[in-house]
Design a protein around this motif. Structure first.
Motif, mmCIF file in Angstrom:
data_model
loop_
_atom_site.group_PDB
_atom_site.id
_atom_site.type_symbol
_atom_site.label_atom_id
_atom_site.label_comp_id
_atom_site.label_asym_id
_atom_site.label_seq_id
_atom_site.Cartn_x
_atom_site.Cartn_y
_atom_site.Cartn_z
ATOM 1 N N THR A 77 6.688 26.358 0.616
ATOM 2 C CA THR A 77 7.992 26.108 -0.001
ATOM 3 C C THR A 77 9.119 26.800 0.757
ATOM 4 O O THR A 77 10.224 26.267 0.862
ATOM 5 C CB THR A 77 7.990 26.560 -1.468
ATOM 6 N N VAL B 128 9.649 21.953 -3.884
ATOM 7 C CA VAL B 128 9.470 22.705 -5.123
ATOM 8 C C VAL B 128 8.074 22.435 -5.672
ATOM 9 O O VAL B 128 7.719 21.271 -5.922
ATOM 10 C CB VAL B 128 10.527 22.307 -6.170
ATOM 11 N N GLU C 71 5.064 21.997 -8.266
ATOM 12 C CA GLU C 71 4.781 21.752 -9.675
ATOM 13 C C GLU C 71 3.277 21.932 -9.853
ATOM 14 O O GLU C 71 2.484 21.121 -9.365
ATOM 15 C CB GLU C 71 5.212 20.350 -10.099
ATOM 16 N N LEU D 148 7.421 18.762 -4.840
ATOM 17 C CA LEU D 148 8.507 17.824 -5.117
ATOM 18 C C LEU D 148 9.685 18.098 -4.189
ATOM 19 O O LEU D 148 9.966 19.249 -3.846
ATOM 20 C CB LEU D 148 8.950 17.950 -6.576
ATOM 21 N N ASP D 149 10.359 17.026 -3.801
ATOM 22 C CA ASP D 149 11.487 17.147 -2.876
ATOM 23 C C ASP D 149 12.786 16.813 -3.597
ATOM 24 O O ASP D 149 13.096 15.633 -3.803
ATOM 25 C CB ASP D 149 11.293 16.201 -1.690
ATOM 26 N N PRO D 150 13.561 17.806 -3.997
ATOM 27 C CA PRO D 150 14.824 17.513 -4.695
ATOM 28 C C PRO D 150 15.848 16.821 -3.811
ATOM 29 O O PRO D 150 16.777 16.190 -4.315
ATOM 30 C CB PRO D 150 15.310 18.905 -5.133
ATOM 31 N N THR D 151 15.686 16.917 -2.485
ATOM 32 C CA THR D 151 16.641 16.268 -1.574
ATOM 33 C C THR D 151 16.308 14.803 -1.341
ATOM 34 O O THR D 151 17.172 14.027 -0.924
ATOM 35 C CB THR D 151 16.653 16.982 -0.205
ATOM 36 N N GLY D 152 15.054 14.422 -1.555
ATOM 37 C CA GLY D 152 14.625 13.046 -1.279
ATOM 38 C C GLY D 152 14.435 12.754 0.194
ATOM 39 O O GLY D 152 14.118 11.623 0.562
ATOM 40 N N THR E 27 10.840 11.614 1.092
ATOM 41 C CA THR E 27 10.285 10.581 0.211
ATOM 42 C C THR E 27 10.453 9.196 0.817
ATOM 43 O O THR E 27 11.575 8.761 1.072
ATOM 44 C CB THR E 27 10.979 10.628 -1.164
#
Length: 408
Positions: A275, A281, A283, A292-296, A299
């Motif tokens: 990280t 992030v 989970e 998880l990718d908060p920036t996208g 993805t």
């Protein structure tokens, strides 16, 4: 003097934070696009700038090598496991996934381009592929290619467009569709730097004698691991890291006993390193882990998405999540899912595309949705049965919590 020192320290902190954020963006760019060229200038500049650090980090954490030169950066990603069938060329939701013949044609095209000039036409490439496809071993393996049918010409166009997407070819003039219609041709520039780094293998496929597909795949991708405790632990760490970085979900049930034991003892340290370097992030749930990718930025496929297909996939996920809650561990028949999608199409006919309510349309909508859910690690398919997986629970609606009393 103290104010000057404080100002210098603040400047160093700002520069360090800027450097670390640039490295995170470079890592995310390579995870999304393992083959980067100067056609993606912003990401490529970051990778070039931090190439030494990136090379060392990927090698240490995942056992992946990074090649950067000129206008090409190639992260040689090796998957954590080879059983994932959702990463077909063209994407998991393509109208027609790459068939065995298309993959063979791609390999033959690359072999032809190794001997090509700096510019080629699609017609020249086809002639070379036809010559190569006459090889007795290919014929014995049941590979036939004559260019007699429109479908075979369409396969060639799909291959050419894949090579353009990877940067091996750049169209200069003409059009592939004209070739399909037998009314024209297309001219391309060949980028030999991209061509040279395209293959990701620990050893040349031609050096593997076995004909079993699974054994061949393992032979060209397996790492040489020292027979020591440190070597075995490093191999386990690399395998776990590859799946955490490359797969949507890492389920504990899919791990070996040794991998589960290592992850149990090293999870905190492993996730902290990943990280900090990626900005992802974690989970952590009872059934597994997802980064998880908060920036996208990493993805390539997600949920929910707009449009009929995205809405159908989201509603089907909700339906399967309810089935998971009510009957955990039990599969759902594809026929039941088709019936549910047909009901959804009638219910949402004013918002979905008009063809969604036509007879038989539910079959393609269901298949498209299941491909998306499977690629996201939310379901697993076995013939005509679909098994909802634990991560699908995030799409379940919670039971309403009524506060206070109501009066009639």
């Amino acid at each position: 003097m103290r104010d000057a020192a404080d100002g210098h320290d603040q400047l160093v902190d700002v520069l360090d934070r800027q450097r670390d954020e640039e490295r995170r963006r470079a890592v995310r760019a390579l995870l999304r696009h393992p083959l980067l060229t100067s056609a993606e200038p912003e990401a490529f500049v970051l990778v070039r700038r931090h190439a030494a650090w990136l090379r060392e980090w990927f090698a240490r954490e995942a056992g992946w090598s990074l090649h950067v030169e000129g206008s090409v950066a190639r992260l040689r990603k090796v998957p954590g496991e080879h059983g994932d069938a959702t990463r077909a060329a063209g994407g998991p939701l393509g109208a027609k996934a790459f068939s065995r013949r298309r993959y063979v044609l791609t390999c033959l095209a690359l072999a032809a381009l190794e001997r090509a000039e700096s510019q080629v036409t699609l017609g020249w490439l086809v002639d070379r592929i036809l010559a190569f496809s006459a090889d007795p071993e290919l014929v014995a393996a049941g590979v036939e290619f004559t260019l007699d049918s429109r479908e075979e010409r369409a396969d060639l166009v799909a291959v050419a467009r894949l090579l353009m997407a990877t940067g091996v070819l750049t169209r200069v003039a003409g059009d592939e569709q004209a070739f399909v219609n037998r009314s024209g041709d297309a001219l391309y520039d060949v980028d030999r730097r991209v061509l040279a780094v395209l293959l990701v293998a620990r050893r040349g496929p031609s050096t593997v004698s076995t004909r079993d597909f699974a054994e061949r795949l393992r032979a060209i991708t397996e790492d040489v691991v020292p027979d020591t405790e440190d070597g075995r632990n490093r191999a386990i760490r690399h395998a776990l890291t590859r799946r955490l970085l490359d797969d949507p979900v890492l389920y504990y049930a899919d791990l070996t006993e040794e991998e589960r034991a290592y992850l149990t003892s090293q999870r905190t340290h492993l996730l902290r390193r990943l990280t900090e370097a990626t900005g992802l992030v974690p989970e952590v749930r009872a059934e597994g882990i997802a980064l998880l990718d908060p920036t996208g930025e990493t993805t390539d496929l997600g949920m929910p998405e707009e449009g009929t297909d995205g809405h159908a996939a989201l509603l089907l996920a909700e339906y399967l999540a309810a089935a998971l809650r009510e009957r955990p561990g039990e599969p759902v028949a594809v026929s039941d899912l088709r019936e549910h999608v047909a009901r959804l199409a009638r219910r949402h006919r004013t918002h979905w595309r008009k063809t969604a309510t036509e007879p038989g349309a539910e079959r393609e909508l269901t298949e498209q949705s299941l491909r998306r859910l499977e690629a996201l690690g939310l379901v697993r398919r076995d013939g005509d049965a679909v098994l909802p997986l634990p991560a699908l629970a995030r799409f379940a609606y919670a039971e309403p919590n009524i506060v206070g009393e109501t009066t009639a």
